[in-house]
Scaffold this motif. Structure first.
Motif, PDB file in Angstrom:
ATOM      1  N   GLY A 118     -19.203 -31.031  13.614  1.00  0.00           N
ATOM      2  CA  GLY A 118     -18.584 -29.806  14.462  1.00  0.00           C
ATOM      3  C   GLY A 118     -19.256 -29.400  15.701  1.00  0.00           C
ATOM      4  N   PRO A 119     -18.539 -29.046  16.664  1.00  0.00           N
ATOM      5  CA  PRO A 119     -19.154 -28.776  17.935  1.00  0.00           C
ATOM      6  C   PRO A 119     -20.050 -27.643  18.199  1.00  0.00           C
ATOM      7  N   LEU A 120     -20.260 -26.815  16.964  1.00  0.00           N
ATOM      8  CA  LEU A 120     -21.428 -25.878  16.930  1.00  0.00           C
ATOM      9  C   LEU A 120     -22.039 -25.886  15.874  1.00  0.00           C
ATOM     10  N   ALA A 121     -22.055 -27.318  15.247  1.00  0.00           N
ATOM     11  CA  ALA A 121     -23.018 -27.741  13.792  1.00  0.00           C
ATOM     12  C   ALA A 121     -24.318 -27.100  13.962  1.00  0.00           C
ATOM     13  N   GLY A 122     -24.477 -26.096  12.893  1.00  0.00           N
ATOM     14  CA  GLY A 122     -25.866 -25.681  12.777  1.00  0.00           C
ATOM     15  C   GLY A 122     -26.390 -24.555  13.759  1.00  0.00           C
ATOM     16  N   VAL A 123     -25.478 -24.092  14.417  1.00  0.00           N
ATOM     17  CA  VAL A 123     -25.861 -22.901  15.717  1.00  0.00           C
ATOM     18  C   VAL A 123     -26.181 -21.771  14.994  1.00  0.00           C
ATOM     19  N   PRO A 124     -27.064 -21.113  15.067  1.00  0.00           N
ATOM     20  CA  PRO A 124     -27.145 -19.857  14.160  1.00  0.00           C
ATOM     21  C   PRO A 124     -26.630 -18.635  15.406  1.00  0.00           C
ATOM     22  N   PHE A 125     -26.243 -17.578  14.714  1.00  0.00           N
ATOM     23  CA  PHE A 125     -25.476 -16.497  15.530  1.00  0.00           C
ATOM     24  C   PHE A 125     -25.742 -15.143  14.850  1.00  0.00           C
ATOM     25  N   LEU A 126     -25.486 -14.220  15.268  1.00  0.00           N
ATOM     26  CA  LEU A 126     -25.353 -12.825  14.834  1.00  0.00           C
ATOM     27  C   LEU A 126     -23.960 -12.182  15.000  1.00  0.00           C
ATOM     28  N   ILE A 127     -23.360 -11.533  13.818  1.00  0.00           N
ATOM     29  CA  ILE A 127     -22.189 -10.931  14.010  1.00  0.00           C
ATOM     30  C   ILE A 127     -22.255  -9.472  14.288  1.00  0.00           C
ATOM     31  N   ALA A 133     -16.265 -24.223  13.164  1.00  0.00           N
ATOM     32  CA  ALA A 133     -16.891 -25.126  13.986  1.00  0.00           C
ATOM     33  C   ALA A 133     -18.166 -25.514  13.506  1.00  0.00           C
ATOM     34  N   GLY A 134     -18.927 -24.888  12.598  1.00  0.00           N
ATOM     35  CA  GLY A 134     -20.236 -25.323  12.202  1.00  0.00           C
ATOM     36  C   GLY A 134     -21.228 -24.216  12.555  1.00  0.00           C
ATOM     37  N   ALA A 135     -20.862 -23.065  13.117  1.00  0.00           N
ATOM     38  CA  ALA A 135     -21.688 -21.943  13.547  1.00  0.00           C
ATOM     39  C   ALA A 135     -22.040 -21.390  12.185  1.00  0.00           C
ATOM     40  N   VAL A 136     -23.519 -21.093  12.117  1.00  0.00           N
ATOM     41  CA  VAL A 136     -23.807 -20.328  10.702  1.00  0.00           C
ATOM     42  C   VAL A 136     -24.230 -18.843  11.067  1.00  0.00           C
ATOM     43  N   LEU A 153     -17.712 -22.722  25.787  1.00  0.00           N
ATOM     44  CA  LEU A 153     -17.539 -23.448  24.546  1.00  0.00           C
ATOM     45  C   LEU A 153     -17.045 -22.757  23.190  1.00  0.00           C
ATOM     46  N   ALA A 154     -17.995 -21.646  22.988  1.00  0.00           N
ATOM     47  CA  ALA A 154     -17.483 -20.545  22.039  1.00  0.00           C
ATOM     48  C   ALA A 154     -16.194 -19.906  22.094  1.00  0.00           C
ATOM     49  N   THR A 155     -15.945 -19.350  23.231  1.00  0.00           N
ATOM     50  CA  THR A 155     -14.754 -18.881  23.594  1.00  0.00           C
ATOM     51  C   THR A 155     -13.475 -19.816  23.488  1.00  0.00           C
ATOM     52  N   SER A 156     -13.682 -21.092  23.846  1.00  0.00           N
ATOM     53  CA  SER A 156     -12.670 -22.110  23.574  1.00  0.00           C
ATOM     54  C   SER A 156     -12.270 -22.355  22.325  1.00  0.00           C
ATOM     55  N   ILE A 157     -13.379 -22.427  21.350  1.00  0.00           N
ATOM     56  CA  ILE A 157     -13.185 -22.768  19.993  1.00  0.00           C
ATOM     57  C   ILE A 157     -12.610 -21.425  19.569  1.00  0.00           C
ATOM     58  N   ALA A 158     -12.817 -20.287  19.629  1.00  0.00           N
ATOM     59  CA  ALA A 158     -12.259 -19.142  19.168  1.00  0.00           C
ATOM     60  C   ALA A 158     -10.865 -18.691  19.575  1.00  0.00           C
ATOM     61  N   PRO A 188      -8.627 -24.609  26.487  1.00  0.00           N
ATOM     62  CA  PRO A 188      -9.574 -25.797  26.698  1.00  0.00           C
ATOM     63  C   PRO A 188     -10.972 -25.430  27.666  1.00  0.00           C
ATOM     64  N   VAL A 189     -12.083 -26.171  27.371  1.00  0.00           N
ATOM     65  CA  VAL A 189     -13.088 -25.701  28.227  1.00  0.00           C
ATOM     66  C   VAL A 189     -12.536 -26.248  29.551  1.00  0.00           C
TER      67      VAL A 189
END
Length: 390
Positions: A57-66, A83-86, A194-199, A214-215
């Motif tokens: 995934g393009p954000l594989a393993g990327v930690p984030f806060l909601i 996209a793989g973000a956690v 990148l995150a905005t493009s994915i969303a 797209p980016v």
């Protein structure tokens, strides 16, 4: 590391998503007692999600806060996770009923700014901004109806991007007032892009969502920009204005003096916010708000016929005290203008004033978010690490 670097390491097998997430959880435990950015940590859920991550995934393993109180069905969340973000938990936002919303509150303590613990990180995406600036996570989610992504980005020296209205779909669909745009804050401009493009892209829950974005490619052209130190009756602090003027003078842009006469939004914004939040509005007030929106959209269209982008301070001041939450604080005036009109706007750091970050806001025509971001890339300043940092 940037979010992109994290994902590349996970894709290459150099590190696992679980290892990355454990580091973020440890950083959150160590720094939250100082900064108070967490509404709730979800360590077990984060570990389970990390174990299921597809490393491609393009954000594989990327930690984030909601941002706290974000609906779980939010397209922003579901698409980042796909996209793989956690997500490792929920970040603070302004206390309900607070006089000022440029603060964060975890139920016991007010969120602090990593640059100076006596200052607020802004709001309402307060906890996410503090955690990103401190290096706990590279990304955090939020929503922006009056500057809630851009104000904390400005106060914390990071990037906050509110795309053109509809850029990122929202779970509630079309709001009556049409102010709020979902979005992302981050330490790195390209991570936020990148995150905005994915969303981005159409979604069944939001008929106003725009096509997939797209980016954008990087442009090296010389941009023509207009600068306004204020868009309302309140002036920017002299030092904030000076930092931005110095940044514009040092950058390879053409500064143009183009007239811009906007109607004040001080009355229109509360009316539209009331409509968005189900409080209703008198017909005359709603019609006046519509006229303000129409006038300002036309005035900005005329401006953008002459320049590529408009540059303003993101906030009129640097970060204020964390304990001023019961005061009416006027600092985000340059932000809410573009919630009323729906233009895309991005905040990037421009420098420091008395050791605190100064934010620079770039606005481009409706739909031309790539232009706003390209100009922001040209103008952003690299800042040192804040006082409190991983």
């Amino acid at each position: 590391m940037t979010a992109r670097a994290v994902a590349e390491q996970v894709r290459s097998g150099a590190v696992s998503a679980l290892e990355i997430v454990e580091r973020a959880l440890q950083a959150a435990r160590e720094l939250d007692p100082v900064l108070h950015f967490l509404d709730e940590l979800d360590a077990d859920g984060a570990r389970r999600a990390a174990e299921r991550v597809d490393p491609s995934g393009p954000l594989a393993g990327v930690p984030f806060l909601i941002k706290a109180r974000t609906p779980p069905e939010s397209p922003l969340l579901t698409r980042l996770i796909a996209a793989g973000a956690v997500p490792i938990g929920w970040a603070t936002r302004a206390r309900p009923g607070a006089v000022s919303l440029t603060f964060g509150w975890n139920g016991r303590e007010y969120t602090r700014n990593p640059w100076d613990l006596e200052q607020s990180p802004g709001g309402s995406t307060a906890g996410g901004a503090a955690a990103v600036a401190a290096g706990v996570v590279p990304l955090a989610t939020g929503g922006d109806s009056g500057g809630s992504l851009r104000i904390p980005a400005s106060f914390c020296g990071i990037v906050g991007f509110k795309g053109t209205y509809g850029r990122v779909p929202r779970p509630g669909g079309r709001a009556l007032g049409g102010l709020t745009t979902a979005g992302v804050i981050g330490a790195d401009l390209d991570d936020v892009i990148l995150a905005t493009s994915i969303a981005s892209g159409p979604h069944r829950l939001d008929s106003t969502s725009l096509p997939h974005w797209p980016v954008p490619s990087v442009s090296d052209r010389r941009w023509r920009v207009a600068y306004r130190s204020t868009l309302g009756s309140c002036p920017a602090d002299d030092d904030v204005d000076r930092v931005l003027r110095d940044r514009l003078a040092a950058a390879d842009v053409e500064l143009a003096d183009v007239p811009l006469e906007l109607e004040p939004t001080a009355e229109a914004w509360p009316v539209l916010s009331g409509l968005d939040n189900g409080r209703g509005a008198e017909a005359a007030a709603a019609n006046r708000a519509r006229l303000v929106r129409d006038h300002n959209n036309t005035a900005l269209a005329d401006l953008f016929a002459e320049v590529d982008a408009l540059v303003t301070p993101t906030t009129l001041t640097v970060a204020h005290g964390y304990d001023q939450h019961e005061e009416t604080i006027v600092t985000g005036d340059p932000c809410w203008v573009f919630n009323v009109t729906g233009h895309g706007a991005v905040s990037v750091p421009a420098g420091l004033s008395d050791g605190l970050p100064v934010g620079l806001q770039v606005i481009a025509p409706h739909g031309a978010d790539d232009v706003a971001l390209a100009v922001a890339r040209r103008l952003r300043a690299e800042l040192p690490a804040p006082r409190v940092h991983c």
